[in-house]
Design an enzyme around this catalytic site. Sequence first.
Site, PDB file in Angstrom:
ATOM      1  N   GLU A  68     -21.091 -18.551 -13.941  1.00 31.32           N
ATOM      2  CA  GLU A  68     -21.281 -17.143 -13.579  1.00 31.32           C
ATOM      3  C   GLU A  68     -22.160 -16.960 -12.338  1.00 31.32           C
ATOM      4  O   GLU A  68     -21.834 -16.181 -11.447  1.00 31.32           O
ATOM      5  CB  GLU A  68     -21.811 -16.334 -14.758  1.00 31.32           C
ATOM      6  CG  GLU A  68     -20.840 -16.242 -15.946  1.00 31.32           C
ATOM      7  CD  GLU A  68     -19.462 -15.670 -15.585  1.00 31.32           C
ATOM      8  OE1 GLU A  68     -19.314 -15.084 -14.497  1.00 31.32           O
ATOM      9  OE2 GLU A  68     -18.527 -15.832 -16.402  1.00 31.32           O
ATOM     10  N   GLU A  98     -13.529 -15.290 -24.593  1.00 30.25           N
ATOM     11  CA  GLU A  98     -14.896 -15.641 -24.240  1.00 30.25           C
ATOM     12  C   GLU A  98     -15.847 -14.653 -24.929  1.00 30.25           C
ATOM     13  O   GLU A  98     -15.601 -13.448 -24.872  1.00 30.25           O
ATOM     14  CB  GLU A  98     -15.118 -15.576 -22.730  1.00 30.25           C
ATOM     15  CG  GLU A  98     -16.510 -16.078 -22.345  1.00 30.25           C
ATOM     16  CD  GLU A  98     -16.759 -16.112 -20.831  1.00 30.25           C
ATOM     17  OE1 GLU A  98     -15.896 -15.645 -20.063  1.00 30.25           O
ATOM     18  OE2 GLU A  98     -17.816 -16.615 -20.450  1.00 30.25           O
ATOM     19  N   HIS A 124     -13.941 -12.208  -8.002  1.00 29.97           N
ATOM     20  CA  HIS A 124     -14.749 -12.928  -8.990  1.00 29.97           C
ATOM     21  C   HIS A 124     -13.856 -13.711  -9.961  1.00 29.97           C
ATOM     22  O   HIS A 124     -14.043 -14.916 -10.148  1.00 29.97           O
ATOM     23  CB  HIS A 124     -15.629 -11.936  -9.744  1.00 29.97           C
ATOM     24  CG  HIS A 124     -16.523 -12.542 -10.764  1.00 29.97           C
ATOM     25  ND1 HIS A 124     -17.834 -12.892 -10.501  1.00 29.97           N
ATOM     26  CD2 HIS A 124     -16.304 -12.883 -12.060  1.00 29.97           C
ATOM     27  CE1 HIS A 124     -18.375 -13.412 -11.591  1.00 29.97           C
ATOM     28  NE2 HIS A 124     -17.461 -13.420 -12.560  1.00 29.97           N
ATOM     29  N   GLU A 125     -12.907 -13.023 -10.564  1.00 29.81           N
ATOM     30  CA  GLU A 125     -12.065 -13.705 -11.561  1.00 29.81           C
ATOM     31  C   GLU A 125     -11.201 -14.773 -10.892  1.00 29.81           C
ATOM     32  O   GLU A 125     -10.994 -15.846 -11.454  1.00 29.81           O
ATOM     33  CB  GLU A 125     -11.198 -12.718 -12.335  1.00 29.81           C
ATOM     34  CG  GLU A 125     -11.962 -11.550 -12.980  1.00 29.81           C
ATOM     35  CD  GLU A 125     -13.169 -11.955 -13.793  1.00 29.81           C
ATOM     36  OE1 GLU A 125     -13.174 -13.057 -14.370  1.00 29.81           O
ATOM     37  OE2 GLU A 125     -14.152 -11.172 -13.837  1.00 29.81           O
ATOM     38  N   GLY A 137     -16.049  -6.309 -17.557  1.00 30.18           N
ATOM     39  CA  GLY A 137     -15.276  -5.971 -16.365  1.00 30.18           C
ATOM     40  C   GLY A 137     -13.901  -6.612 -16.342  1.00 30.18           C
ATOM     41  O   GLY A 137     -12.897  -5.957 -16.115  1.00 30.18           O
ATOM     42  N   ALA A 138     -13.866  -7.916 -16.566  1.00 29.91           N
ATOM     43  CA  ALA A 138     -12.607  -8.650 -16.521  1.00 29.91           C
ATOM     44  C   ALA A 138     -12.828 -10.060 -17.046  1.00 29.91           C
ATOM     45  O   ALA A 138     -13.969 -10.465 -17.268  1.00 29.91           O
ATOM     46  CB  ALA A 138     -12.075  -8.716 -15.092  1.00 29.91           C
ATOM     47  N   MET A 139     -11.722 -10.770 -17.245  1.00 37.65           N
ATOM     48  CA  MET A 139     -11.820 -12.104 -17.833  1.00 37.65           C
ATOM     49  C   MET A 139     -10.871 -13.075 -17.142  1.00 37.65           C
ATOM     50  O   MET A 139      -9.695 -12.774 -16.951  1.00 37.65           O
ATOM     51  CB  MET A 139     -11.512 -12.000 -19.342  1.00 37.65           C
ATOM     52  CG  MET A 139     -11.582 -13.318 -20.078  1.00 37.65           C
ATOM     53  SD  MET A 139     -13.248 -14.042 -19.982  1.00 37.65           S
ATOM     54  CE  MET A 139     -12.815 -15.775 -19.992  1.00 37.65           C
ATOM     55  N   GLU A 140     -11.398 -14.254 -16.839  1.00 36.15           N
ATOM     56  CA  GLU A 140     -10.716 -15.214 -15.968  1.00 36.15           C
ATOM     57  C   GLU A 140      -9.747 -16.160 -16.672  1.00 36.15           C
ATOM     58  O   GLU A 140      -9.498 -17.266 -16.150  1.00 36.15           O
ATOM     59  CB  GLU A 140     -11.785 -16.042 -15.240  1.00 36.15           C
ATOM     60  CG  GLU A 140     -12.584 -17.034 -16.129  1.00 36.15           C
ATOM     61  CD  GLU A 140     -13.918 -16.513 -16.641  1.00 36.15           C
ATOM     62  OE1 GLU A 140     -14.076 -15.277 -16.734  1.00 36.15           O
ATOM     63  OE2 GLU A 140     -14.785 -17.339 -16.966  1.00 36.15           O
ATOM     64  N   ASN A 141      -9.171 -15.794 -17.809  1.00 32.72           N
ATOM     65  CA  ASN A 141      -8.242 -16.674 -18.520  1.00 32.72           C
ATOM     66  C   ASN A 141      -7.282 -17.364 -17.553  1.00 32.72           C
ATOM     67  O   ASN A 141      -6.720 -16.740 -16.661  1.00 32.72           O
ATOM     68  CB  ASN A 141      -7.418 -15.859 -19.513  1.00 32.72           C
ATOM     69  CG  ASN A 141      -8.259 -14.858 -20.257  1.00 32.72           C
ATOM     70  OD1 ASN A 141      -9.179 -15.225 -20.956  1.00 32.72           O
ATOM     71  ND2 ASN A 141      -7.960 -13.579 -20.062  1.00 32.72           N
TER      72      ASN A 141
HETATM   73  N1  TRP Z   1     -16.281 -14.349 -17.931  1.00 33.29           N
HETATM   74  C1  TRP Z   1     -16.199 -12.927 -17.714  1.00 33.29           C
HETATM   75  C2  TRP Z   1     -16.609 -12.722 -16.277  1.00 33.29           C
HETATM   76  O1  TRP Z   1     -17.733 -12.723 -15.937  1.00 33.29           O
HETATM   77  C3  TRP Z   1     -17.109 -12.170 -18.621  1.00 33.29           C
HETATM   78  C4  TRP Z   1     -16.515 -11.566 -19.829  1.00 33.29           C
HETATM   79  C5  TRP Z   1     -15.402 -10.806 -19.880  1.00 33.29           C
HETATM   80  C6  TRP Z   1     -17.017 -11.568 -21.147  1.00 33.29           C
HETATM   81  N2  TRP Z   1     -15.220 -10.347 -21.156  1.00 33.29           N
HETATM   82  C7  TRP Z   1     -16.186 -10.814 -21.932  1.00 33.29           C
HETATM   83  C8  TRP Z   1     -18.117 -12.144 -21.718  1.00 33.29           C
HETATM   84  C9  TRP Z   1     -16.421 -10.583 -23.293  1.00 33.29           C
HETATM   85  C10 TRP Z   1     -18.368 -11.940 -23.065  1.00 33.29           C
HETATM   86  C11 TRP Z   1     -17.535 -11.182 -23.831  1.00 33.29           C
HETATM   87  O2  TRP Z   1     -15.805 -12.683 -15.424  1.00 33.29           O
HETATM   88 ZN    ZN Z   2     -17.571 -14.317 -14.361  1.00 33.09          ZN
END
Ligand code: TRP
Ligand code: ZN
Length: 883
Positions: free
Chosen positions: A342, A144, A319-320, A283-287
């Site tokens: 978001e 993302e 959140h994730e 912070g983190a990513m919801e893959n």
């Molecule tokens: N979707 C992620 C969140 O809000 C956001 C995010 C994580 C993101 N890493 C990123 C957005 C890198 C842009 C680039 O939980």
């Molecule tokens: Zn998010």
Amino acid sequence: MDIARTPATPDGNVEMADAAVEPKDPPEIRREDYRPFAWLVPEIRLDFELGLDSTRVRAKLTVAHNDKAPHSPTIRLNGDGIVPTSVTVDGSPTQAYAMDGDDLILTLDGKAHEIGIETEIDPSANSQLMGLYASSGMLCTQCESEGFRRITFFPDRPDVLSTYTVRMSGPKDQFPILLCNGNKVATGEDGDTHWAEWHDPWPKPSYLFALVAGDLVARSDSFTTMNGREVELNVWVREGDLDRTEHAMESLKRSMKWDEETFGREYDLDLYNIVAVSDFNMGAMENKGLNVFNTKYVLADPETATDGDFDGVEGVIGHEYFHNWSGNRITCRDWFQLSLKEGFTVLRDQLFSQDMGSEPVKRIEDVRVLRAAQFPEDSGPLAHPIRPDSYREISNFYTATVYNKGAEVIRMMRTMAGEEAFRKGTDLYFDRHDGEAATCEDFIKAIEDGVGLDLTQFRLWYSQAGTPKIVVDLSHEGEEAVLKLTQMVPVTPGQGDKKPMPIPLKIALFDRDSGTHSGEQLIILDKASDTFRFAGFADKPVLSINRTFSAPVTIQRDTLRSDLVFLAQNDDDPFARYEAMQDLMVGHLVAASKGELSDSEREAGHIDIVGALRSVIEDEALDDLMRGELLLMPSQTYLAEQMSAADPARIHEEREALKRVIGCELQDEMHALYDRAATLPFSHSAEAKGARKLKTLILTYAAAHDPQKAAELAAHQYDGSDNMTDRQGALMVLTGIDSAERTGKLLDFYNRYQGNALVIDKWFALQASSLHPKVIEHVKALADHPDFTLKNPNRVRSLFMAFAGNPHGFHAADGEGYRLIADLILELDPINAQTAARFVPALGRWRKLEPGRSALMREQLERIAAAPKLSRDTFEQVTRSLG
Ligand code: TRP
Ligand code: ZN
């Protein structure tokens, strides 16, 4: 290799970028230009041959005409800094493709084809941390928003949903663990290498793809869903970190349960993996099925993490997880809709945290964040609606506006609907749009239909930027209280004329004698100006307005100081009580900073503030977490926001002066409170957390009043502490005092935690955010410290974000603070553009400062703008900030 250049047919789907466009003038993407993609990509197969310096990627895309879009014979596959080493169509190698900038364009004659593309990438050279990159010996991805195109050529837009099957292979010893989205379907080995194949049954956009390979260990657990599905849960970390993962795992299980109970959402795979990485942009990513987390939001134990860190882990894990429905099952049609996932997910994580801990305290914290991060955005050159109309670089729109104001906007819908009806709306939304790439409009419509609410005018909250200001006038006529409300939505860049918005305000009218009211009411101000009458008041009541912060607005009320004191003591809404306390101090400090107070007025203000604080200390009905909120002074940044040409030095002086008065006048009460708090043993109970919050807060007041005494107390707290909250709090206070203890404890802290990156981050941040007179010198020296590196975003933020948020250092009168941040931006930009661009907003505040600093700040922005090469990210932010 040589790339054949055949002209592609320009049409609605293939927007030809002008090849002559300077990298410094990236094109503007507009929301109104959205067109559905002419092709579907129902399936993709990926094969990774993994290596830290060289990874080969073979992609096979099944493509077919999209019946819902006008037909196009060409297909644009986005790329970013990659080259195809081979291209096939239906199995046959072809040279009949064109490169348009970084994108690959193919012309296809039939309705359905298979495209094969090979690329080779170097993860260890990827310092942007977007796409596939190496982080302390492991490989991981961040896709993302537009990172997938750095791995392979693909229609990298969220409205193209595909089923992913992924095979990866690599050296066993280097990458013993191979993870991807979905379920592991096959594994095997071949000498020193091994492989795994993963399949994700849920169609998803490319930004949700993830892959991780490395030497990791897991804390494993399981969760049984409401319909009896047994889900395997893993939190993957580096070997030594395993004993710091319990809180993350418990938070995950609580999130899963809460989403079932509160929103009726059940998890939809048999496996849920979380991986912690130390190099991460956000912070983190919801893959899907494979969340990737910044270690900061996974690792926590009492020895190394503060109470705030524990709360952060719980919130981000939630959140994730919540994104699995609000983001993954229903994703965004295009990036202008980012707040769809978001804003809604932030609201969901806020409500979750409210339910897990203290509801009012969490609400106050969230409002404080909104005011500190979003209000300045809304009143500055980067202001944009929660659904933006245009961007040059989407990474710049992961903002407090899209996230936090987005959450407030949905929270207002919930307030107007009522909790139960709101649930009907979200049920309808999840049901109606499951499996789709949706828009904010889809969300609003589902809430309208599910709740039975007309949100026609409310849609303005999605299109108008700027924080509305409400002017409040309460008068008394006969037996009636008459409330006149006027709203003003300020002009923002590109938006002149604003329409009045519907603003839900919770109010209560207090009887002055009894200190009570006869019920809270929700009124909706939907005109520029309106009058509300309330019968049955023999005397003029005291107004409590915007209770629970029911609308994200500023309130301008000419309230008597005595009324604020009254509310600070009597208001039964904890937020409103906090607000009265804040207003009392803000009113005083703003007037003082502007030099508007006579000595006697200053004295009278002190008496009221000290009196109100004393009653907060003495009120036995309060818990300590809430007491801590009520005893907190407004931040310098918040104070500056209330003025048009702020002089940071004056504000700082006045704020410190008031702190001194409070610390002096209330020293006995605070001392007693400290002693009471200090007797509680360590635990994670609200009571013990409250006690810790008070102890450090009291030290900060003591530090203003009697620095040497405070330094002793803080050193004592530091030495006796058995947890990071107390230890960091004590060190924070010490770091601001020029004392013998300061040097000793900073050194002790460093030696004690050397090698623990997250704690060393704190060591950097404490010094960069300190009130010490030589903070700029300290920051410069720390930038040369062997532990400092521009390659790690956490480390960069811990030194420089902390500094940019330290008004006392950043706003040095000679502009040295501004120069320091500009230097950082220029140096960091080629390494990590996303992170560099995040420092620009601090320099965009020049319009709100007194003339001297304003000019110095602008000068630095101009210096950045003049750099020969800038990333799209930084270019856009600097250009907009210069305005
Ligand atoms: N979707 C992620 C969140 O809000 C956001 C995010 C994580 C993101 N890493 C990123 C957005 C890198 C842009 C680039 O939980
Ligand atoms: Zn998010």
